[in-house]
Design an enzyme around this catalytic site. Structure first.
Site, PDB file in Angstrom:
ATOM      1  N   ASP A  30       0.810  -1.325  -0.042  1.00  0.00           N
ATOM      2  CA  ASP A  30       0.060  -0.151  -0.096  1.00  0.00           C
ATOM      3  C   ASP A  30       0.961   1.130  -0.082  1.00  0.00           C
ATOM      4  OD1 ASP A  30      -3.094   0.595   0.851  1.00  0.00           O
ATOM      5  OD2 ASP A  30      -1.987   2.229   1.102  1.00  0.00           O
ATOM      6  N   ILE A  31       0.334   2.331  -0.712  1.00  0.00           N
ATOM      7  CA  ILE A  31       1.261   3.574  -0.956  1.00  0.00           C
ATOM      8  C   ILE A  31       1.222   4.302   0.334  1.00  0.00           C
ATOM      9  CG2 ILE A  31      -0.499   4.981  -1.941  1.00  0.00           C
ATOM     10  CD1 ILE A  31       1.440   5.742  -4.011  1.00  0.00           C
ATOM     11  N   ASN A  87     -13.239  -2.902   3.044  1.00  0.00           N
ATOM     12  CA  ASN A  87     -14.079  -1.875   2.590  1.00  0.00           C
ATOM     13  C   ASN A  87     -14.834  -1.809   1.796  1.00  0.00           C
ATOM     14  OD1 ASN A  87     -12.865  -0.832   5.090  1.00  0.00           O
ATOM     15  ND2 ASN A  87     -10.889   0.181   3.770  1.00  0.00           N
ATOM     16  N   VAL A  96     -10.879   3.125  -3.655  1.00  0.00           N
ATOM     17  CA  VAL A  96     -10.481   2.847  -4.740  1.00  0.00           C
ATOM     18  C   VAL A  96     -11.558   1.256  -5.326  1.00  0.00           C
ATOM     19  CG1 VAL A  96      -8.928   1.405  -6.170  1.00  0.00           C
ATOM     20  CG2 VAL A  96      -8.199   3.160  -4.367  1.00  0.00           C
ATOM     21  N   HIS A 100     -10.269  -5.096  -3.077  1.00  0.00           N
ATOM     22  CA  HIS A 100      -9.191  -5.405  -2.755  1.00  0.00           C
ATOM     23  C   HIS A 100      -9.094  -6.044  -1.157  1.00  0.00           C
ATOM     24  CE1 HIS A 100     -10.051  -1.205  -2.168  1.00  0.00           C
ATOM     25  NE2 HIS A 100      -9.289  -1.066  -0.958  1.00  0.00           N
ATOM     26  N   HIS A 102      -7.100  -5.640   2.237  1.00  0.00           N
ATOM     27  CA  HIS A 102      -5.929  -5.160   3.176  1.00  0.00           C
ATOM     28  C   HIS A 102      -5.357  -6.291   4.030  1.00  0.00           C
ATOM     29  CE1 HIS A 102      -6.757  -0.787   2.276  1.00  0.00           C
ATOM     30  NE2 HIS A 102      -8.093  -1.224   2.065  1.00  0.00           N
TER      31      HIS A 102
HETATM   32  P1  AMP Z   1      -9.965   1.374   0.315  1.00  0.00           P
HETATM   33  O1  AMP Z   1      -9.980   2.694   1.139  1.00  0.00           O
HETATM   34  O2  AMP Z   1      -9.991   0.252   1.159  1.00  0.00           O
HETATM   35  O3  AMP Z   1     -10.308   1.635  -1.013  1.00  0.00           O
HETATM   36  O4  AMP Z   1      -8.458   1.332   0.233  1.00  0.00           O
HETATM   37  C1  AMP Z   1      -7.621   1.676  -1.034  1.00  0.00           C
HETATM   38  C2  AMP Z   1      -6.052   1.705  -0.520  1.00  0.00           C
HETATM   39  O5  AMP Z   1      -5.520   1.835  -1.886  1.00  0.00           O
HETATM   40  C3  AMP Z   1      -5.482   2.875   0.421  1.00  0.00           C
HETATM   41  O6  AMP Z   1      -5.120   2.112   1.512  1.00  0.00           O
HETATM   42  C4  AMP Z   1      -4.496   3.613  -0.681  1.00  0.00           C
HETATM   43  O7  AMP Z   1      -3.405   4.018   0.182  1.00  0.00           O
HETATM   44  C5  AMP Z   1      -4.119   2.492  -1.550  1.00  0.00           C
HETATM   45  N1  AMP Z   1      -3.659   3.028  -2.725  1.00  0.00           N
HETATM   46  C6  AMP Z   1      -4.267   4.145  -3.534  1.00  0.00           C
HETATM   47  N2  AMP Z   1      -3.345   4.255  -4.831  1.00  0.00           N
HETATM   48  C7  AMP Z   1      -2.360   3.334  -4.511  1.00  0.00           C
HETATM   49  C8  AMP Z   1      -1.214   3.224  -5.274  1.00  0.00           C
HETATM   50  N3  AMP Z   1      -0.986   3.761  -6.499  1.00  0.00           N
HETATM   51  N4  AMP Z   1      -0.431   2.074  -4.949  1.00  0.00           N
HETATM   52  C9  AMP Z   1      -0.402   1.455  -3.776  1.00  0.00           C
HETATM   53  N5  AMP Z   1      -1.557   1.717  -3.117  1.00  0.00           N
HETATM   54  C10 AMP Z   1      -2.686   2.486  -3.234  1.00  0.00           C
END
Ligand code: AMP
Length: 114
Positions: A30-31, A87, A96, A100, A102
């Site tokens: 995760d970024i 989520n 996003v 996914h 986590h």
């Molecule tokens: P959610 O809130 O469950 O949709 O989580 C989306 C996750 O994607 C968050 O923890 C972000 O930090 C992660 N995220 C968004 N863009 C990127 C990226 N380019 N590379 C890695 N993680 C990302």
């Protein structure tokens, strides 16, 4: 719901620290990590939310958990523990819209979650 940043990561159009890949699944760091270990495990198939999972996806969704289990072992947290989070939609804070899992580990997590 269209394509997200995760589709670009799958196609290697934007960089990510990939930790696992096969023909159906990708896992990457995760970024914006919320724990010492914070990995996202995603299907390559575009499934926007848990609400969009169908019977056809049952095997694929099961594989997300097997990859989580494998990564937890590799990172040495299978015994100490880890948290898996999905989520769904705005109240849960989904940002996003590409399904996914986590994988969070490396510290203690409280319950109930925030
Ligand atoms: P959610 O809130 O469950 O949709 O989580 C989306 C996750 O994607 C968050 O923890 C972000 O930090 C992660 N995220 C968004 N863009 C990127 C990226 N380019 N590379 C890695 N993680 C990302």
């Amino acid at each position: 719901m269209g394509e997200t940043v995760f589709s670009k990561i799958i196609r290697k159009e934007i960089p990510a620290q990939i930790l696992y890949e096969d023909d159906e699944i990708l896992a990457f760091k995760d970024i914006a990590p919320q724990a010492p270990i914070h990995i996202l495990i995603i299907p390559k198939k575009e499934i926007p939310t848990v609400n969009h999972i169908t019977e056809q996806d049952v095997h694929l969704v099961g594989k997300l958990f097997l990859v989580a289990q494998k990564l937890a072992k590799e990172f040495g947290v299978d015994s100490s523990g880890y948290r898996l989070v999905v989520n769904c939609n705005s109240d849960a804070g989904q940002a996003v819209y590409h399904l996914h899992l986590h994988l969070l580990a490396g510290r203690k997590f409280s319950w109930p979650p925030g």
